[in-house]
Design a protein around this motif. Structure first.
Motif, mmCIF file in Angstrom:
data_model
loop_
_atom_site.group_PDB
_atom_site.id
_atom_site.type_symbol
_atom_site.label_atom_id
_atom_site.label_comp_id
_atom_site.label_asym_id
_atom_site.label_seq_id
_atom_site.Cartn_x
_atom_site.Cartn_y
_atom_site.Cartn_z
ATOM 1 N N MET A 601 -35.411 -12.086 -4.517
ATOM 2 C CA MET A 601 -34.283 -11.745 -3.682
ATOM 3 C C MET A 601 -34.387 -10.316 -3.194
ATOM 4 O O MET A 601 -34.157 -10.016 -2.014
ATOM 5 C CB MET A 601 -33.015 -11.911 -4.511
ATOM 6 N N VAL A 602 -34.714 -9.433 -4.130
ATOM 7 C CA VAL A 602 -34.879 -8.034 -3.744
ATOM 8 C C VAL A 602 -35.967 -7.891 -2.689
ATOM 9 O O VAL A 602 -35.796 -7.202 -1.678
ATOM 10 C CB VAL A 602 -35.209 -7.186 -4.993
ATOM 11 N N GLY A 603 -37.072 -8.589 -2.937
ATOM 12 C CA GLY A 603 -38.153 -8.512 -1.967
ATOM 13 C C GLY A 603 -37.707 -8.984 -0.600
ATOM 14 O O GLY A 603 -38.008 -8.376 0.427
ATOM 15 N N GLN A 604 -36.958 -10.064 -0.626
ATOM 16 C CA GLN A 604 -36.480 -10.590 0.648
ATOM 17 C C GLN A 604 -35.605 -9.588 1.371
ATOM 18 O O GLN A 604 -35.702 -9.409 2.591
ATOM 19 C CB GLN A 604 -35.660 -11.856 0.404
ATOM 20 N N GLU A 605 -34.729 -8.938 0.611
ATOM 21 C CA GLU A 605 -33.847 -7.963 1.242
ATOM 22 C C GLU A 605 -34.641 -6.858 1.919
ATOM 23 O O GLU A 605 -34.352 -6.452 3.045
ATOM 24 C CB GLU A 605 -32.911 -7.343 0.196
ATOM 25 N N PHE A 606 -35.658 -6.389 1.196
ATOM 26 C CA PHE A 606 -36.446 -5.309 1.778
ATOM 27 C C PHE A 606 -37.156 -5.769 3.032
ATOM 28 O O PHE A 606 -37.224 -5.048 4.031
ATOM 29 C CB PHE A 606 -37.461 -4.788 0.761
ATOM 30 N N VAL A 607 -37.677 -6.981 2.962
ATOM 31 C CA VAL A 607 -38.403 -7.467 4.140
ATOM 32 C C VAL A 607 -37.457 -7.594 5.325
ATOM 33 O O VAL A 607 -37.770 -7.197 6.445
ATOM 34 C CB VAL A 607 -39.072 -8.814 3.824
ATOM 35 N N ARG A 608 -36.283 -8.134 5.023
ATOM 36 C CA ARG A 608 -35.327 -8.290 6.128
ATOM 37 C C ARG A 608 -34.949 -6.946 6.710
ATOM 38 O O ARG A 608 -34.821 -6.786 7.922
ATOM 39 C CB ARG A 608 -34.067 -8.997 5.632
ATOM 40 N N LEU A 609 -34.767 -5.974 5.817
ATOM 41 C CA LEU A 609 -34.403 -4.634 6.280
ATOM 42 C C LEU A 609 -35.479 -4.056 7.185
ATOM 43 O O LEU A 609 -35.197 -3.514 8.254
ATOM 44 C CB LEU A 609 -34.197 -3.742 5.061
ATOM 45 N N THR A 610 -36.734 -4.205 6.721
ATOM 46 C CA THR A 610 -37.834 -3.679 7.531
ATOM 47 C C THR A 610 -37.859 -4.329 8.902
ATOM 48 O O THR A 610 -37.981 -3.649 9.927
ATOM 49 C CB THR A 610 -39.175 -3.938 6.833
#
Lengths: 822, 161
Positions: A601-610
């Motif tokens: 989930m955290v990874g996804q958030e970062f990817v979405r943010l980028t």
């Protein structure tokens, strides 16, 4: 021919004693052959016979050349039978050619008894770059196997002569190495080079005499080949640098400060490529090739509930669905200790790559900082203000008349300003007003920062609420609210800061520093608020009913495990077995209930943010720069006031904003790459397109800045910020590695209590037992504490010495000052 | 580099580019030099032509590029910079030279020039700062001393082909 040669030799032997040190005859210049074209420079006297060095060798005499001082060459016609009879020559070189060519050179004084060196020299043409390469020597040394050679004339060389000779050879070698740096004219350099080269050639052979000649000659030849290879490789590397022409064009249009942004971008691209290589090659590829395929494990399969929408573009764009259950994210990886026939240790590799990317980034940032610090030459020195303005303010890279005009104007203005400043001592009128305004400005800035932090927190909370109620009920804005808000804040707050700073009335450079500092604080605050809110969200999502603490994850784990056993039992159509001895039933992995997987989930958030950050940047460029330029250009005809000079006019390239954006983007990558190995790949792609887009935008929509100022002083400032961001980005990842247990159901570390246990496990299993023991001793606090103490002491000592050096420097400067003012 | 050089030559001489000299007017059409206020001085300093017409051969061209390149040391750059700024080639920078220098830097137009008073002041300040032996001129070592402390010099004194 032979007789002639012999004659020459004998006369040369007589002349040995007359030989002078400085002049040496020699062959044609290597540079000439290197270029492969006959440059009839005056000093060669236009003789072309020696061109044959490139190709065929003549079996005739070689030319001798004598050089006295700059630009003069008296060539000796080798074809003369009275070769060597030039009376004005103090030096003679005899050359014999046997099969092809052979050179013999007699040495200057001190060698009367020395035998002649016989070498065959083939000077092969070099491929040279446009700079003079001083070290180029390529030849084969062969003994010429001729009977009439005076081979037998070898006489023993005394020890001291040998030593002296060695010294001279070393000196010449050094000269050759530093030749490039001497401010002489090309001609002189070339002549000195030749001379030195010949000298070294001749005597290297001599030194090797009698000591395994063949081996020595071979060694020398290999060294030369190696140097040539190195040089070719350097050339190749330089040719490979990407985007060189683009950047050069920008440089000539906008000056070096704008170009420095693009150079920074290129450097970042390089770093990201390496990070990408690491994560891709060591984590994603092994898992993709050798791990269990999609669908074989519960963690690798899209849950049944989501299967219907898993392939939709919207889902993929959001990085859920199939994208989530793939090598792109943490959750896909299996915790098997080794995979595949190569016994590739996946969890270990994952861990090490994560740590390695951070370590590598640290190393390279610090190395670049140190290099920049060296070039800086010791910081801010204002003692030569005017002279520097005079001598160094012109940027020689500017090739565009418009920019040149701008530069002229700015130089003039800066002269006038500096004169005025120097003339009148600044009267501090209204010092109180200035101070008050500055305090007010800082207060406003703080308010803005606090406001933006609160806004982010609020928005993240709202998104949690949305998530709870199910995302399908809300439109696109609600779903992406967090990312959009963060990007918008990043866009508007810096302009706000700019307005605020006009209250402060600082010197432009100081104002720039304040501005950068504020933007920095803004981004940092945003990022950390985001993370904190995210951590909260993790806790929230992990268990819907229990209060927010991380420790409740243990409970959550137990609950899910219990649920799973119940579910399994339901498959057996029976009661809950105490020990399941029944054979496992084949269940489709898609149906197995899943535990929470906060890392993904955290990874996804970062990817979405980028991704959203990238989108925002591009759209800003398109709208802010391109549309604006189009508007100004085309509507100028039918508008009341002159659009090009007044508002809005063409936009300038905002260096600091762009650099900061780049730095923070990188910070996000560093933070997230442990949880989403795909982040460096996405970033590489983003930087690549960014480069092209921004180059195009700059050339087509921006105008050169009015205040052209140097980027060099800010260079280390950007590096320092990058370092700071790097440090801050690694904190969350390190914290999670060390203190939060990994999810029990997904990822390569599932089942362990702490992620770093993979290291101890590896030590146990894969290394011999003594290694484990050694490691155990080494990690003993009794050993580590003294080590830390030692490091602290050495830091203190180095600090003290550097301080004392600085003070000594200051003393000297003061002395110089006082001498000047006397 | 050879390519760029030979482009400057008229067609018939191209084959012999290594020995030919390019007249100054052609050199000044290079984009790198076109906008440079010191173009004439640069040509003059690097040219080795005997008849004083400031034409450059390929070797001179290489010389120039090597000094302006990234890998040249600060010493060499400052050495040549001094020669470029020395308008009358007398080995020192005196007041007149400095005045000419300032005029070059402030552009060609009349309105952008400094007034006489400002010029005086400026030159006075410069001499105060850099003239160590107080002889009213700046010689090579003083110049090198001043310029070597500047962080901008190496990055601005650069031409890349």
């Amino acid at each position: 021919d032979g007789s002639d040669v012999d004659n020459e030799e004998s006369s040369a032997a007589e002349n040995d004693d007359n030989v002078k040190g400085t002049d040496k005859g020699g062959k044609k210049t290597t540079p000439r052959t290197r270029r492969g074209r006959g440059r009839g420079r005056g000093r060669h006297g236009g003789e072309e016979d020696e061109e044959d060095e490139d190709g065929t060798r003549r079996a005739g005499h070689r030319r001798n050349r004598n050089r006295r001082g700059r630009g003069r060459a008296a060539e000796n016609e080798g074809n003369d039978s009275d070769g060597g009879a030039e009376k004005d020559r103090k030096n003679q070189t005899n050359q014999k050619s046997k099969e092809d060519d052979g050179d013999e050179e007699d040495e200057k004084g001190g060698r009367s008894g020395k035998g002649k060196n016989e070498k065959k020299q083939d000077k092969k043409p070099d491929k040279k770059g446009k700079k003079e390469k001083a070290n180029k020597k390529k030849k084969d040394k062969k003994k010429s196997a001729s009977g009439s050679d005076s081979d037998s004339e070898e006489e023993p060389i005394t020890e001291e002569e040998l030593a002296k000779l060695k010294e001279e050879v070393e000196e010449k070698k050094k000269l050759i190495a530093t030749l490039r740096n001497k401010p002489w004219k090309m001609k002189k350099k070339l002549s000195v080079l030749k001379e030195a080269q010949l000298f070294v050639e001749k005597f290297e052979g001599a030194l090797g005499k009698g000591k395994g000649k063949k081996f020595y000659a071979y060694k020398v030849m290999m060294t030369k080949k190696w140097m040539k290879f190195q040089r070719d490789f350097e050339n190749f590397k330089t040719a490979c640098i990407p985007w060189e022409m683009k950047i050069k064009e920008i440089e000539s249009h906008f000056g070096s400060s704008v170009a420095s942004y693009f150079i920074f971008l290129r450097w970042m691209y390089g770093i990201n490529m390496i990070l990408f290589g690491l994560t891709f090659g060591l984590v994603m590829v092994p898992e993709a090739l050798m791990g269990k395929p999609y669908g074989s494990l519960p963690r690798k399969t899209v849950p049944r509930a989501e299967e219907a929408t898993a392939m939709n573009f919207a889902t993929l764009w959001d990085f859920s669905g199939f994208a989530q259950y793939s090598v792109l994210f943490y959750g896909y990886y299996n915790n098997q200790r080794t995979i595949g026939w190569l016994k590739f240790r996946m969890p270990l590799s994952y861990f090490l790559v994560g740590v390695g990317t951070i370590g590598y980034s640290f190393m390279i940032v610090i190395r670049t900082m140190a290099k920049n610090a060296n070039d800086d030459g010791g910081g801010d020195d204002t003692s030569f203000n005017f002279s520097w303005k005079m001598f160094t303010s012109w940027d020689y890279l500017i090739g565009n008349p418009e920019t040149a005009d701008n530069k002229f104007a700015s130089i003039t203005t800066s002269f006038k300003e500096a004169i005025v400043e120097e003339q009148e001592s600044r009267k501090e009128e209204n010092i109180h007003l200035t101070r008050f305004l500055r305090v007010l400005a800082n207060f406003l800035a703080l308010c803005t920062l606090a406001g933006s932090g609160y806004l982010i927190f609020f928005v993240v909370r709202r998104s949690q609420k949305f998530a709870l109620e199910g995302l399908e009920n809300y439109g696109w804005w609600e779903r992406n609210e967090v990312n959009m808000v963060m990007s918008l804040l990043g866009m508007f707050c810096p302009t706000l800061f700019d307005v605020i700073s006009s209250l402060e009335n600082y010197h432009p450079r100081i104002a720039l520093r304040w501005q950068l500092g504020r933007i920095f604080a803004l981004f940092l605050g945003n990022l950390y608020t985001f993370i904190i809110a995210l951590m909260d969200e993790i806790n929230l999502k992990a268990r819907y009913l229990l209060p927010f603490t991380i420790f409740n994850m243990y409970l959550e784990e137990k609950i899910v495990k219990y649920n799973m056993t119940i579910w399994e039992a339901s498959l057996y159509n029976g009661t809950i077995p105490e020990n399941s001895t029944a054979p496992p039933i084949e269940v489709d992995p898609a149906d197995v209930p899943r535990g929470p997987c906060w890392e993904t989930m955290v990874g996804q958030e970062f990817v979405r943010l980028t991704v959203s950050d990238t989108m925002t940047t591009y759209i800003t460029i398109l709208i802010g720069d391109f549309l604006r330029a189009v508007f100004v250009r085309f509507f100028n005809y039918c508008w009341c006031w002159d659009l090009e000079y007044g508002f809005p006019s063409y936009s300038e390239f905002d260096i600091s904003g762009n650099v900061l954006g780049l730095i923070f983007n990188q910070g996000m990558i560093w933070m997230g790459s442990f949880y989403a190995p795909c982040l460096p790949a996405i970033n590489v792609f983003r930087l690549h397109t960014s480069m092209y887009l921004q180059c195009w935008a700059v050339m087509c929509c921006n105008v050169p800045q009015e205040r052209v100022f140097k980027a060099s002083r800010s260079n280390n400032f950007y590096m320092a910020m990058l370092l700071f961001i790097l440090f801050l980005s690694t904190l969350p990842a390190v914290y999670t590695i060390v203190s939060i247990p990994p999810s029990f159901d997904c990822g390569p570390f599932s089942g362990k209590t702490r992620m770093f246990e993979v290291i101890s496990e590896t030590l146990e299993h894969d290394f011999p037992s003594w290694f484990g023991k050694v490691f155990g001793y080494a990690s003993n606090p009794g050993l580590i504490l003294p080590f830390i103490l030692l490091m602290v002491l050495s830091i203190y000592y180095l600090n003290a010495t550097s301080k004392s050096y600085k003070e000594a420097n200051l003393e000297l400067k003061k002395k110089l000052q006082s001498v000047r003012n006397r | 580099a050879y390519k760029r050089f030979s482009e400057l030559l008229p067609k018939e001489e191209r084959n012999n580019a290594c020995s030919a000299r390019v007249p100054k007017s052609q050199i000044l059409t290079l984009p790198e030099l076109r906008a440079n206020p010191f173009q004439h001085r640069i040509c003059h300093v690097f040219s080795t032509s005997d008849d004083g017409d400031d034409s450059m051969s390929f070797e001179d061209f290489l010389d120039m590029l090597s000094v302006f390149s990234d890998s040249a040391t600060s010493d060499i750059k400052s050495h040549y910079a001094f020669r470029i700024f020395d308008f009358d080639d007398d080995g020192t920078l005196d007041r007149k030279n400095l005045e000419q220098l300032v005029n070059c830097l402030t552009g060609q137009g009349e309105e952008s020039r400094l007034s006489t008073a400002e010029m005086e002041q400026l030159i006075q300040n410069i001499l105060e700062e850099s003239d160590i032996d107080k002889d009213g001129t700046i010689n090579l070592s003083e110049f090198q001393h001043v310029v070597s402390r500047s962080p901008d010099f190496a990055s601005s004194f650069k031409i890349v082909l």
